[in-house]
Design a protein around this motif. Structure first.
Motif, PDB file in Angstrom:
ATOM      1  N   LEU A  48      22.483  32.884  -0.020  1.00  0.00           N
ATOM      2  CA  LEU A  48      22.274  32.608  -1.252  1.00  0.00           C
ATOM      3  C   LEU A  48      23.213  33.045  -2.383  1.00  0.00           C
ATOM      4  O   LEU A  48      24.115  32.807  -2.359  1.00  0.00           O
ATOM      5  CB  LEU A  48      21.138  32.303  -1.632  1.00  0.00           C
ATOM      6  N   GLU A  52      27.041  30.992  -3.217  1.00  0.00           N
ATOM      7  CA  GLU A  52      26.702  30.747  -4.893  1.00  0.00           C
ATOM      8  C   GLU A  52      28.309  31.858  -4.893  1.00  0.00           C
ATOM      9  O   GLU A  52      29.311  30.940  -6.251  1.00  0.00           O
ATOM     10  CB  GLU A  52      25.676  32.094  -6.022  1.00  0.00           C
ATOM     11  N   CYS A 152      20.359  27.736  -3.748  1.00  0.00           N
ATOM     12  CA  CYS A 152      20.407  28.929  -4.640  1.00  0.00           C
ATOM     13  C   CYS A 152      18.530  29.212  -4.531  1.00  0.00           C
ATOM     14  O   CYS A 152      17.891  30.022  -4.430  1.00  0.00           O
ATOM     15  CB  CYS A 152      20.790  29.560  -5.439  1.00  0.00           C
TER      16      CYS A 152
END
Length: 171
Positions: A48, A52, A152
């Motif tokens: 995640l 990002e 996420c």
């Protein structure tokens, strides 16, 4: 509340979940896979953060924290520095082994700081700009940010659930 405040609040929900998920877990618990093909907490949090980092950096026209701030070297995974975990098979998931929660948190905190700085100055017009014409319809910055956030949050939830399993198993 304007769009910038909304995005700051939305992305600001991730660090608490990430912190609660890895809190007080040792490397064995972080790297535990609940079944042979399953993801570990370390893989989920690393992935995640990588997603990002890579996507927000691309939208911001910046180098990723993974390389710019030396996280690839500090984390020390046997993967290409471009790897974000997207499409990983079981063997690749198994390669994501971290030494501590601190290294995951350090990287995620750096990524989150960069994300918050980027979204804090965005206007409505910025969010309407097309950032990817490979899709039909073309993807705007606003849609891309929501997509990053959704991915996420999904992985953060999976990792939090897995924490409960790991603690229940005593791994």
């Amino acid at each position: 509340m304007d769009q910038s405040d909304l995005l700051i609040d939305a992305f600001g929900r991730l660090p608490g979940t990430v912190r609660r998920t890895v809190k007080d877990l040792d490397a064995k618990a972080l790297n535990h896979r609940p079944y042979p093909e399953g993801n570990s907490i370390s893989w989920l949090i690393w992935h995640l953060a990588r997603v990002e980092d890579a996507q927000v950096a691309d939208a911001a026209g910046q180098e990723q924290a993974w390389t710019a701030d030396g996280w690839a070297k500090r984390v020390g995974l046997p993967l290409s520095v471009e790897d974000t975990g997207y499409g990983h098979n079981s063997e690749q998931v198994a390669q994501v082994q971290v030494s501590s929660a601190e290294v995951l948190l350090g990287y995620y905190d750096d990524v989150h700081s960069r994300t918050a700085a980027f979204v804090s100055g965005l206007s409505a017009a910025d969010l309407d700009q097309v950032v990817d014409r490979a899709w039909d319809p073309p993807v705007t910055l606003g849609v891309r940010l929501v997509s990053i956030l959704a991915d996420c949050l999904e992985h953060a939830g999976q990792a939090a659930y897995l924490r409960g399993l790991v603690l229940a198993e005593g791994s």
